[in-house]
Motif scaffolding. Structure first.
Motif, PDB file in Angstrom:
ATOM      1  N   CYS A   8      -1.534  -0.546 -12.700  1.00 45.99           N
ATOM      2  CA  CYS A   8      -1.585  -0.730 -11.066  1.00 45.99           C
ATOM      3  C   CYS A   8      -1.879  -2.168 -10.937  1.00 45.99           C
ATOM      4  O   CYS A   8      -1.448  -2.832  -9.954  1.00 45.99           O
ATOM      5  CB  CYS A   8      -2.762   0.029 -10.402  1.00 45.99           C
ATOM      6  SG  CYS A   8      -1.894   1.942 -10.406  1.00 45.99           S
ATOM      7  N   VAL A  40      -5.321   6.200  -5.932  1.00 45.07           N
ATOM      8  CA  VAL A  40      -3.728   6.282  -6.616  1.00 45.07           C
ATOM      9  C   VAL A  40      -3.846   7.089  -7.776  1.00 45.07           C
ATOM     10  O   VAL A  40      -2.968   7.779  -8.257  1.00 45.07           O
ATOM     11  CB  VAL A  40      -3.385   4.868  -6.486  1.00 45.07           C
ATOM     12  CG1 VAL A  40      -2.018   5.117  -7.284  1.00 45.07           C
ATOM     13  CG2 VAL A  40      -2.903   4.424  -5.128  1.00 45.07           C
ATOM     14  N   ARG A  63       0.951   4.175  -2.990  1.00 49.79           N
ATOM     15  CA  ARG A  63       0.801   5.685  -2.800  1.00 49.79           C
ATOM     16  C   ARG A  63       2.019   6.382  -3.050  1.00 49.79           C
ATOM     17  O   ARG A  63       1.878   7.504  -3.443  1.00 49.79           O
ATOM     18  CB  ARG A  63       0.277   5.866  -1.306  1.00 49.79           C
ATOM     19  CG  ARG A  63       0.016   7.457  -0.861  1.00 49.79           C
ATOM     20  CD  ARG A  63      -0.912   8.036  -1.471  1.00 49.79           C
ATOM     21  NE  ARG A  63      -0.858   9.508  -1.167  1.00 49.79           N
ATOM     22  CZ  ARG A  63      -0.037  10.347  -1.788  1.00 49.79           C
ATOM     23  NH1 ARG A  63       0.978   9.995  -2.584  1.00 49.79           N
ATOM     24  NH2 ARG A  63      -0.263  11.466  -1.079  1.00 49.79           N
ATOM     25  N   PHE A  64       3.162   5.899  -2.570  1.00 54.24           N
ATOM     26  CA  PHE A  64       4.285   6.817  -2.396  1.00 54.24           C
ATOM     27  C   PHE A  64       5.347   6.574  -3.576  1.00 54.24           C
ATOM     28  O   PHE A  64       6.399   7.256  -3.589  1.00 54.24           O
ATOM     29  CB  PHE A  64       5.058   6.959  -1.141  1.00 54.24           C
ATOM     30  CG  PHE A  64       4.193   7.529  -0.119  1.00 54.24           C
ATOM     31  CD1 PHE A  64       3.897   8.827  -0.003  1.00 54.24           C
ATOM     32  CD2 PHE A  64       3.341   6.667   0.865  1.00 54.24           C
ATOM     33  CE1 PHE A  64       3.129   9.314   1.019  1.00 54.24           C
ATOM     34  CE2 PHE A  64       2.627   7.306   1.947  1.00 54.24           C
ATOM     35  CZ  PHE A  64       2.363   8.726   2.073  1.00 54.24           C
ATOM     36  N   ALA A 110       2.291   6.016  -7.376  1.00 59.39           N
ATOM     37  CA  ALA A 110       1.458   7.408  -7.644  1.00 59.39           C
ATOM     38  C   ALA A 110       2.297   8.564  -7.694  1.00 59.39           C
ATOM     39  O   ALA A 110       1.636   9.595  -8.315  1.00 59.39           O
ATOM     40  CB  ALA A 110       0.293   7.508  -6.577  1.00 59.39           C
ATOM     41  N   VAL A 130      -4.162  10.803  -7.336  1.00 56.01           N
ATOM     42  CA  VAL A 130      -3.372  11.455  -6.723  1.00 56.01           C
ATOM     43  C   VAL A 130      -2.210  11.493  -8.117  1.00 56.01           C
ATOM     44  O   VAL A 130      -1.682  12.452  -8.308  1.00 56.01           O
ATOM     45  CB  VAL A 130      -2.778  10.481  -5.743  1.00 56.01           C
ATOM     46  CG1 VAL A 130      -1.210  11.267  -5.370  1.00 56.01           C
ATOM     47  CG2 VAL A 130      -3.340  10.623  -4.439  1.00 56.01           C
ATOM     48  N   SER A 143       0.795  -1.203  -0.104  1.00 57.53           N
ATOM     49  CA  SER A 143       0.029   0.136  -0.120  1.00 57.53           C
ATOM     50  C   SER A 143       0.847   1.023  -0.013  1.00 57.53           C
ATOM     51  O   SER A 143       0.653   2.335  -0.574  1.00 57.53           O
ATOM     52  CB  SER A 143      -0.971   0.002   1.390  1.00 57.53           C
ATOM     53  OG  SER A 143      -1.921  -0.968   1.027  1.00 57.53           O
ATOM     54  N   ARG A 173      -7.732   0.412  -3.509  1.00 56.02           N
ATOM     55  CA  ARG A 173      -7.060   1.797  -3.456  1.00 56.02           C
ATOM     56  C   ARG A 173      -6.564   2.334  -4.884  1.00 56.02           C
ATOM     57  O   ARG A 173      -6.083   3.515  -4.868  1.00 56.02           O
ATOM     58  CB  ARG A 173      -5.628   1.543  -2.710  1.00 56.02           C
ATOM     59  CG  ARG A 173      -6.233   0.985  -1.239  1.00 56.02           C
ATOM     60  CD  ARG A 173      -4.842   1.070  -0.481  1.00 56.02           C
ATOM     61  NE  ARG A 173      -5.350   0.667   0.996  1.00 56.02           N
ATOM     62  CZ  ARG A 173      -5.158  -0.569   1.513  1.00 56.02           C
ATOM     63  NH1 ARG A 173      -4.860  -1.389   1.254  1.00 56.02           N
ATOM     64  NH2 ARG A 173      -5.594  -0.596   2.934  1.00 56.02           N
TER      65      ARG A 173
END
Length: 222
Positions: free
Chosen positions: A150, A186, A54-55, A58, A189, A50, A182
């Motif tokens: 993804c 993503v 996200r980091f 994304a 973002v 996760s 999620r």
């Protein structure tokens, strides 16, 4: 999201774990993180993945995928080469770059089999770049391409986890279900990342990747 049946089928093809690009051979540092007992359970792995969604995905992969799609739509080869070079330069370890270039080269070699033109990169090519080329050729909208990208990444990572940790198929499917939920956030973002904000800083991921290079016994190439 709506798309044509033809484009959807092509997206499923492009995102399939059965696409012979060798993605199954790479764990993105996951193998070392489990070996070192940083990750001991399926919930640990879910949090690890996760965070990368996200980091990392994304913040770098998807924003550049979207930029590549625009450059390809405008037939701007210089821009395609620029974004390709930038994403490769942004890989923080040798093994993470190897993952990107090995799968990118494998997909690029497949392109003529699908009747696709190949853009010369004047050096190594990122999987993200070739994925964007295939999506544009097959008229897959960029948001849908990002979704497929993804999903492909999640499926390969969870499959790697099942080989490294005592985790049953039911747990693996539950993890994929949670992580795929999620993906829309993503992508949102990624669509708002400015050029100056492109990049990744996940120290634990980098350390895991570097230690994996000299790990005594391993199943995966990275």
């Amino acid at each position: 999201m709506n798309t044509t049946d033809h484009a959807l089928l092509r997206l499923l093809h492009l995102s399939s774990a059965g696409l012979p690009v060798g993605a199954y051979a790479f764990s993105h540092g996951l193998e070392y993180a489990i070996e070192a007992s940083w990750l001991k359970s399926d919930s640990d792995i879910e949090r690890w993945l996760s965070m990368q969604l996200r980091f990392s995905i994304a913040a770098l992969d998807l924003p550049i995928l979207l930029r590549l799609d625009r450059a390809l739509a405008e037939s701007d080869v210089d821009a395609v080469r620029y974004w390709n070079a930038l994403i490769l330069a942004s890989r923080e370890t040798r093994e993470l770059q190897l993952t990107d270039t090995a799968t990118g080269l494998a997909l690029q070699k497949l392109m003529p089999e699908f009747g696709m033109p190949v853009i010369a990169m004047q050096g190594p090519v990122s999987f993200v770049t070739v994925f964007a080329q295939a999506a544009r050729y097959w008229q897959i909208r960029s948001e849908m391409a990002a979704l497929g990208f993804c999903w492909s990444w999640i499926e390969n990572q969870v499959n790697a986890a099942t080989k490294l940790l005592p985790m049953g198929q039911t747990q693996a499917q539950r993890m994929m279900h949670t992580l795929q939920g999620r993906i829309p956030a993503v992508i949102d973002v990624a669509g708002n990342v400015a050029d100056d904000d492109l990049g990744v800083s996940l120290p634990a991921l980098s350390l895991a990747s570097m230690h994996h290079e000299t790990q005594y016994s391993r199943l995966f190439r990275s």
